[in-house]
Design a protein around this motif. Sequence first.
Motif, PDB file in Angstrom:
ATOM      1  N   GLY A 103      28.889   2.091 -21.060  1.00 26.13           N
ATOM      2  CA  GLY A 103      29.168   3.502 -20.931  1.00 26.13           C
ATOM      3  C   GLY A 103      30.298   3.794 -19.958  1.00 26.13           C
ATOM      4  O   GLY A 103      30.784   4.902 -19.906  1.00 26.13           O
ATOM      5  N   THR A 104      30.730   2.802 -19.181  1.00 29.37           N
ATOM      6  CA  THR A 104      31.814   3.002 -18.240  1.00 29.37           C
ATOM      7  C   THR A 104      33.135   2.654 -18.906  1.00 29.37           C
ATOM      8  O   THR A 104      33.299   1.566 -19.438  1.00 29.37           O
ATOM      9  CB  THR A 104      31.618   2.118 -16.987  1.00 29.37           C
ATOM     10  OG1 THR A 104      30.381   2.450 -16.391  1.00 29.37           O
ATOM     11  CG2 THR A 104      32.732   2.330 -15.991  1.00 29.37           C
ATOM     12  N   LEU A 105      34.058   3.597 -18.857  1.00 27.87           N
ATOM     13  CA  LEU A 105      35.398   3.395 -19.410  1.00 27.87           C
ATOM     14  C   LEU A 105      36.350   3.212 -18.239  1.00 27.87           C
ATOM     15  O   LEU A 105      36.352   4.006 -17.307  1.00 27.87           O
ATOM     16  CB  LEU A 105      35.796   4.620 -20.236  1.00 27.87           C
ATOM     17  CG  LEU A 105      37.140   4.569 -20.935  1.00 27.87           C
ATOM     18  CD1 LEU A 105      37.127   3.538 -22.044  1.00 27.87           C
ATOM     19  CD2 LEU A 105      37.481   5.934 -21.493  1.00 27.87           C
ATOM     20  N   VAL A 106      37.141   2.151 -18.264  1.00 25.04           N
ATOM     21  CA  VAL A 106      38.076   1.841 -17.189  1.00 25.04           C
ATOM     22  C   VAL A 106      39.484   1.801 -17.770  1.00 25.04           C
ATOM     23  O   VAL A 106      39.715   1.128 -18.779  1.00 25.04           O
ATOM     24  CB  VAL A 106      37.728   0.470 -16.541  1.00 25.04           C
ATOM     25  CG1 VAL A 106      38.769   0.075 -15.525  1.00 25.04           C
ATOM     26  CG2 VAL A 106      36.356   0.512 -15.922  1.00 25.04           C
ATOM     27  N   TRP A 107      40.412   2.508 -17.141  1.00 23.41           N
ATOM     28  CA  TRP A 107      41.818   2.441 -17.543  1.00 23.41           C
ATOM     29  C   TRP A 107      42.503   1.394 -16.694  1.00 23.41           C
ATOM     30  O   TRP A 107      42.384   1.405 -15.467  1.00 23.41           O
ATOM     31  CB  TRP A 107      42.493   3.799 -17.365  1.00 23.41           C
ATOM     32  CG  TRP A 107      42.065   4.764 -18.406  1.00 23.41           C
ATOM     33  CD1 TRP A 107      41.071   5.684 -18.297  1.00 23.41           C
ATOM     34  CD2 TRP A 107      42.569   4.881 -19.728  1.00 23.41           C
ATOM     35  NE1 TRP A 107      40.932   6.369 -19.476  1.00 23.41           N
ATOM     36  CE2 TRP A 107      41.841   5.895 -20.369  1.00 23.41           C
ATOM     37  CE3 TRP A 107      43.569   4.213 -20.440  1.00 23.41           C
ATOM     38  CZ2 TRP A 107      42.085   6.265 -21.690  1.00 23.41           C
ATOM     39  CZ3 TRP A 107      43.807   4.589 -21.748  1.00 23.41           C
ATOM     40  CH2 TRP A 107      43.076   5.607 -22.362  1.00 23.41           C
ATOM     41  N   CYS A 108      43.192   0.460 -17.325  1.00 26.64           N
ATOM     42  CA  CYS A 108      43.854  -0.620 -16.604  1.00 26.64           C
ATOM     43  C   CYS A 108      45.043  -1.105 -17.435  1.00 26.64           C
ATOM     44  O   CYS A 108      44.871  -1.388 -18.630  1.00 26.64           O
ATOM     45  CB  CYS A 108      42.868  -1.765 -16.358  1.00 26.64           C
ATOM     46  SG  CYS A 108      43.445  -3.050 -15.247  1.00 26.64           S
TER      47      CYS A 108
END
Length: 76
Positions: A2-7
């Motif tokens: 459920g965690t979205l990370v932008w990288c």
Amino acid sequence: SGTLVWCAGAAWFVRDPQRDGDPAALMRWSAADGLSVAYRSPGGHAFLTAPRCGGDAITVTAMAEAGDEQVTAALS
């Protein structure tokens, strides 16, 4: 999950196993490349921690029946 990370210009998120025995997966999405599987956990029951972005690298930890592992990939 459920965690979205932008990288490094892409969105990274964890997908739980779809069926018993399936691996958990680290997914990558970008407008240029679409959706892809960046990593699959070792076999058996498994889950992945939320991905962590460290500048030019992404890290995920897999907790799995077949053994735990931490994976880091350099991003370009």
